[in-house]
Motif scaffolding. Structure first.
Motif, PDB file in Angstrom:
ATOM      1  N   ALA A   1       0.822  -1.208   0.000  1.00 17.88           N
ATOM      2  CA  ALA A   1       0.000   0.000   0.000  1.00 17.88           C
ATOM      3  C   ALA A   1       0.855   1.258   0.000  1.00 17.88           C
ATOM      4  CB  ALA A   1      -0.921   0.004   1.212  1.00 17.88           C
ATOM      5  N   LEU A   2       2.030   1.180   0.639  1.00 18.92           N
ATOM      6  CA  LEU A   2       2.926   2.330   0.730  1.00 18.92           C
ATOM      7  C   LEU A   2       3.933   2.390  -0.417  1.00 18.92           C
ATOM      8  CD1 LEU A   2       3.614   2.153   4.566  1.00 18.92           C
ATOM      9  CD2 LEU A   2       2.330   3.944   3.379  1.00 18.92           C
ATOM     10  N   GLY A   3       3.914   1.389  -1.292  1.00 18.14           N
ATOM     11  CA  GLY A   3       4.857   1.352  -2.401  1.00 18.14           C
ATOM     12  C   GLY A   3       6.268   1.005  -1.972  1.00 18.14           C
ATOM     13  N   LEU A   4       6.391   0.307  -0.837  1.00 24.12           N
ATOM     14  CA  LEU A   4       7.701  -0.083  -0.313  1.00 24.12           C
ATOM     15  C   LEU A   4       8.004  -1.522  -0.731  1.00 24.12           C
ATOM     16  CD1 LEU A   4       7.390   1.359   3.323  1.00 24.12           C
ATOM     17  CD2 LEU A   4       8.594   2.374   1.373  1.00 24.12           C
ATOM     18  N   GLY A   5       8.723  -1.688  -1.825  1.00 18.41           N
ATOM     19  CA  GLY A   5       9.063  -3.023  -2.301  1.00 18.41           C
ATOM     20  C   GLY A   5      10.079  -3.692  -1.400  1.00 18.41           C
ATOM     21  N   VAL A   6      10.335  -4.958  -1.665  1.00 16.80           N
ATOM     22  CA  VAL A   6      11.342  -5.681  -0.885  1.00 16.80           C
ATOM     23  C   VAL A   6      12.696  -5.004  -1.062  1.00 16.80           C
ATOM     24  CG1 VAL A   6      10.184  -7.923  -0.883  1.00 16.80           C
ATOM     25  CG2 VAL A   6      11.656  -7.297  -2.812  1.00 16.80           C
ATOM     26  N   SER A   7      13.632  -5.296  -0.163  1.00 17.43           N
ATOM     27  CA  SER A   7      14.953  -4.665  -0.201  1.00 17.43           C
ATOM     28  C   SER A   7      15.611  -4.887  -1.562  1.00 17.43           C
ATOM     29  CB  SER A   7      15.836  -5.201   0.919  1.00 17.43           C
ATOM     30  OG  SER A   7      15.994  -6.606   0.813  1.00 17.43           O
ATOM     31  N   LEU A   8      16.364  -3.911  -1.999  1.00 19.79           N
ATOM     32  CA  LEU A   8      16.927  -3.914  -3.350  1.00 19.79           C
ATOM     33  C   LEU A   8      17.947  -5.015  -3.576  1.00 19.79           C
ATOM     34  CD1 LEU A   8      17.365  -0.067  -3.888  1.00 19.79           C
ATOM     35  CD2 LEU A   8      15.556  -1.552  -4.770  1.00 19.79           C
ATOM     36  N   GLU A   9      18.395  -5.672  -2.507  1.00 21.84           N
ATOM     37  CA  GLU A   9      19.388  -6.744  -2.638  1.00 21.84           C
ATOM     38  C   GLU A   9      18.786  -8.038  -3.172  1.00 21.84           C
ATOM     39  OE1 GLU A   9      18.843  -5.068   0.182  1.00 21.84           O
ATOM     40  OE2 GLU A   9      20.566  -3.715   0.205  1.00 21.84           O
ATOM     41  N   VAL A  10      17.447  -8.117  -3.259  1.00 22.25           N
ATOM     42  CA  VAL A  10      16.802  -9.367  -3.664  1.00 22.25           C
ATOM     43  C   VAL A  10      15.908  -9.126  -4.882  1.00 22.25           C
ATOM     44  CG1 VAL A  10      16.855 -10.205  -1.295  1.00 22.25           C
ATOM     45  CG2 VAL A  10      14.807  -9.053  -2.134  1.00 22.25           C
ATOM     46  N   SER A  11      15.331 -10.222  -5.399  1.00 22.06           N
ATOM     47  CA  SER A  11      14.433 -10.146  -6.555  1.00 22.06           C
ATOM     48  C   SER A  11      13.289  -9.173  -6.281  1.00 22.06           C
ATOM     49  CB  SER A  11      13.859 -11.528  -6.858  1.00 22.06           C
ATOM     50  OG  SER A  11      14.886 -12.493  -6.988  1.00 22.06           O
ATOM     51  N   GLN A  12      12.940  -8.390  -7.285  1.00 13.94           N
ATOM     52  CA  GLN A  12      11.898  -7.375  -7.122  1.00 13.94           C
ATOM     53  C   GLN A  12      10.560  -7.788  -7.731  1.00 13.94           C
ATOM     54  OE1 GLN A  12      12.575  -4.117  -5.492  1.00 13.94           O
ATOM     55  NE2 GLN A  12      14.144  -5.560  -4.801  1.00 13.94           N
ATOM     56  N   HIS A  13      10.572  -8.834  -8.568  1.00 11.54           N
ATOM     57  CA  HIS A  13       9.359  -9.187  -9.313  1.00 11.54           C
ATOM     58  C   HIS A  13       9.216 -10.701  -9.364  1.00 11.54           C
ATOM     59  CE1 HIS A  13       6.510  -9.362 -12.722  1.00 11.54           C
ATOM     60  NE2 HIS A  13       6.205  -8.109 -12.399  1.00 11.54           N
ATOM     61  N   ILE A  14       7.994 -11.165  -9.497  1.00  6.64           N
ATOM     62  CA  ILE A  14       7.715 -12.599  -9.497  1.00  6.64           C
ATOM     63  C   ILE A  14       8.388 -13.307 -10.667  1.00  6.64           C
ATOM     64  CG2 ILE A  14       5.577 -12.399 -10.837  1.00  6.64           C
ATOM     65  CD1 ILE A  14       6.151 -14.746  -7.817  1.00  6.64           C
ATOM     66  N   ASP A  15       8.672 -12.581 -11.764  1.00  4.88           N
ATOM     67  CA  ASP A  15       9.298 -13.233 -12.924  1.00  4.88           C
ATOM     68  C   ASP A  15      10.801 -13.433 -12.746  1.00  4.88           C
ATOM     69  OD1 ASP A  15      10.336 -10.711 -13.323  1.00  4.88           O
ATOM     70  OD2 ASP A  15       9.289 -10.326 -15.213  1.00  4.88           O
ATOM     71  N   ASP A  16      11.334 -12.956 -11.605  1.00  6.55           N
ATOM     72  CA  ASP A  16      12.763 -13.124 -11.327  1.00  6.55           C
ATOM     73  C   ASP A  16      12.936 -13.639  -9.894  1.00  6.55           C
ATOM     74  OD1 ASP A  16      15.532 -12.975 -11.738  1.00  6.55           O
ATOM     75  OD2 ASP A  16      15.624 -10.970 -10.858  1.00  6.55           O
ATOM     76  N   PHE A  17      12.105 -14.607  -9.532  1.00  3.08           N
ATOM     77  CA  PHE A  17      11.994 -15.046  -8.144  1.00  3.08           C
ATOM     78  C   PHE A  17      13.124 -16.009  -7.766  1.00  3.08           C
ATOM     79  CE2 PHE A  17      10.309 -17.213  -4.462  1.00  3.08           C
ATOM     80  CZ  PHE A  17       9.539 -16.253  -3.826  1.00  3.08           C
ATOM     81  N   LEU A  18      13.858 -15.662  -6.722  1.00  2.00           N
ATOM     82  CA  LEU A  18      14.927 -16.516  -6.221  1.00  2.00           C
ATOM     83  C   LEU A  18      14.655 -16.806  -4.750  1.00  2.00           C
ATOM     84  CD1 LEU A  18      18.039 -14.790  -7.848  1.00  2.00           C
ATOM     85  CD2 LEU A  18      16.939 -16.923  -8.560  1.00  2.00           C
ATOM     86  N   GLU A  19      14.236 -18.029  -4.454  1.00  5.09           N
ATOM     87  CA  GLU A  19      13.789 -18.381  -3.103  1.00  5.09           C
ATOM     88  C   GLU A  19      14.850 -18.121  -2.042  1.00  5.09           C
ATOM     89  OE1 GLU A  19      12.170 -22.197  -0.524  1.00  5.09           O
ATOM     90  OE2 GLU A  19      12.820 -22.458  -2.600  1.00  5.09           O
ATOM     91  N   GLY A  20      16.090 -18.494  -2.305  1.00  4.42           N
ATOM     92  CA  GLY A  20      17.135 -18.337  -1.302  1.00  4.42           C
ATOM     93  C   GLY A  20      17.309 -16.899  -0.860  1.00  4.42           C
ATOM     94  N   GLN A  21      17.238 -15.976  -1.825  1.00  3.97           N
ATOM     95  CA  GLN A  21      17.321 -14.559  -1.487  1.00  3.97           C
ATOM     96  C   GLN A  21      16.135 -14.120  -0.640  1.00  3.97           C
ATOM     97  OE1 GLN A  21      17.366 -12.391  -5.159  1.00  3.97           O
ATOM     98  NE2 GLN A  21      19.565 -12.627  -5.457  1.00  3.97           N
ATOM     99  N   ILE A  22      14.951 -14.449  -1.115  1.00  3.98           N
ATOM    100  CA  ILE A  22      13.725 -13.965  -0.485  1.00  3.98           C
ATOM    101  C   ILE A  22      13.586 -14.464   0.952  1.00  3.98           C
ATOM    102  CG2 ILE A  22      11.204 -14.048  -0.592  1.00  3.98           C
ATOM    103  CD1 ILE A  22      12.413 -12.229  -2.692  1.00  3.98           C
ATOM    104  N   SER A  23      13.936 -15.714   1.188  1.00  2.00           N
ATOM    105  CA  SER A  23      13.705 -16.300   2.509  1.00  2.00           C
ATOM    106  C   SER A  23      14.688 -15.820   3.568  1.00  2.00           C
ATOM    107  CB  SER A  23      13.767 -17.833   2.418  1.00  2.00           C
ATOM    108  OG  SER A  23      15.045 -18.258   1.983  1.00  2.00           O
TER     109      SER A  23
END
Length: 315
Positions: free
Chosen positions: A266-288
C-alpha cells in the motif's frame, strides 16, 4: 536505522518462506473507511493471467505451506477461479480473504460452492457482530449480505468440517484503539454469532488498524493520528517480533512486484533492493533470508498481542 528498527534492536530479517501472499487486484464492491489499500468499485488494477501463471510456477517450485489470496475483493478478478484450479493442481493449499458481501453480487453467487469443491480456506472480514457498527465502516446492506453468505457457507460445511476452515477477521471499529484479547473476543464472537444469526466459524483473527490509506486519512481528519501512533509505540511488545508475518512470507502485488507485506504494498515499499523485485525473477534463497523493509506503521503489528494476517501473535 529507523525508529522501529531501533526499538526492536536492529534490522528485521526474514527467517523462512512459508506463505506466498498474492494480491490479485484492488477493485472491491465496498469502500471501507479502514482500508489500507484504498480499494473501491472504481479501482481497475487487476492481476493478469500471465502473472498468475508465474505465481503458479513459483508455487510449484517452492511448495509453500499456504497461498494466501487477497485483494480488493479477490472474487472480482475474472481469472480467480482458473487461478485457484491451477494452484490446487500443483498441490497448493489455498486461502482466500473475502469480504463476504461480494458473493451476493450478480455473477458471483457461485463462489461459495466453487470454494467448497476446491477445499479453499476462507478468512472472512467481519469487523463486528453488530450491524450498525459494520454499516458505519462499510456502508448499508453489507452486513445483511455478509450474514446471508455466512449461512450459505455453513450449509456447505464451512466452519463445521475440518477441510473447510472458515475464520472471521476483526478490526476495531473506532480506528483509535487496539484490539481486545483475541481469545476472549473469539469466545464472545462465537456466542453472539450463533445466538443472533445461527452462524458458526472456526477462529477469530484479530488485527490492529494500520495507520495508512483511508485509515490514516480518517485519523488525520479527526485529529487522532498522533495520538494513535503514540499508542502503538507505547504498546510495543518485544514478544511479538519473532512472529511477525513478514519474516515468513512474501507478498506479490497485482502487477507481480514483491513486497514484505500487504501494508508495504500500500505504501509502495518493495522488498529490499538486494533481492528479486518481481515474481518473474523469483529466487527463493534470497527472499527467505532478506532484510525486511520497515517503518513507523510496523508498530501496529507489534502492539499489544501483536497483529498479523493470522491474527494476534502472542495470544
Amino acid at each position: 536505522m529507523n525508529s522501529f528498527e531501533r526499538r526492536v534492536g536492529g534490522p528485521v530479517q526474514a527467517v523462512a518462506l512459508e506463505i506466498l501472499q498474492v494480491n490479485v487486484g484492488l477493485k472491491c464492491n465496498q469502500t471501507c473507511v479502514h482500508c489500507h489499500l484504498d480499494c473501491s468499485p472504481v479501482r481497475d488494477e487487476s492481476m493478469s493471467w500471465q502473472t498468475m501463471l508465474q505465481v503458479v510456477e513459483v508455487t510449484e517450485s517452492i511448495s509453500p505451506t499456504l497461498v494466501d489470496i487477497t485483494g480488493g475483493a479477490p472474487e472480482l478478478n475474472e481469472f480467480l477461479k482458473p487461478f485457484i484450479s491451477e494452484l490446487r493442481e500443483v498441490g497448493a493449499s489455498v486461502q482466500v480473504r473475502t469480504n463476504l458481501s461480494v458473493m451476493e453480487e450478480p455473477g458471483l453467487t457461485s463462489y461459495p460452492a466453487f470454494f467448497a469443491r476446491n477445499k479453499v480456506g476462507l478468512a472472512a472480514s467481519l469487523p463486528c457482530y453488530l450491524e450498525e457498527n459494520v454499516c458505519k465502516m462499510r456502508g448499508s446492506e453489507c452486513f445483511s449480505k455478509s450474514i446471508s453468505v455466512l449461512r450459505r457457507l455453513n450449509s456447505l460445511g464451512y466452519g463445521i468440517e475440518k477441510e473447510l476452515p472458515l475464520d472471521l477477521v476483526f478490526n476495531p471499529t473506532d480506528g483509535t484503539s487496539l484490539p481486545p484479547g483475541q481469545e476472549a473476543l473469539e469466545r464472545e464472537y462465537k456466542r453472539e454469532m450463533k445466538r443472533r444469526y445461527g452462524v458458526t466459524f472456526d477462529r477469530l483473527l484479530s488485527l490492529a488498524n494500520v495507520p495508512i490509506g483511508r485509515s490514516k486519512e480518517e485519523l488525520h481528519e479527526n485529529g487522532q493520528e498522533e495520538k494513535y501512533m503514540a499508542l502503538l509505540a507505547k504498546s510495543f511488545n518485544p514478544g511479538t517480533v519473532h512472529g511477525l508475518m513478514c519474516r515468513r512470507q512474501v507478498n506479490v502485488g497485482w502487477d507481480g512486484q514483491l513486497y514484505d507485506c500487504d501494508f508495504n504494498q500500500a505504501l509502495g515499499l518493495g522488498v529490499s533492493l538486494e533481492v528479486s523485485q518481481h515474481i518473474d525473477d523469483f529466487l527463493e534463497g534470497q527472499i527467505s533470508r532478506r532484510r525486511i523493509v520497515t517503518g513507523d506503521h510496523c508498530f501496529a503489528c507489534t502492539a499489544g498481542e501483536g497483529s498479523s494476517c493470522g491474527g494476534a501473535i502472542t495470544s
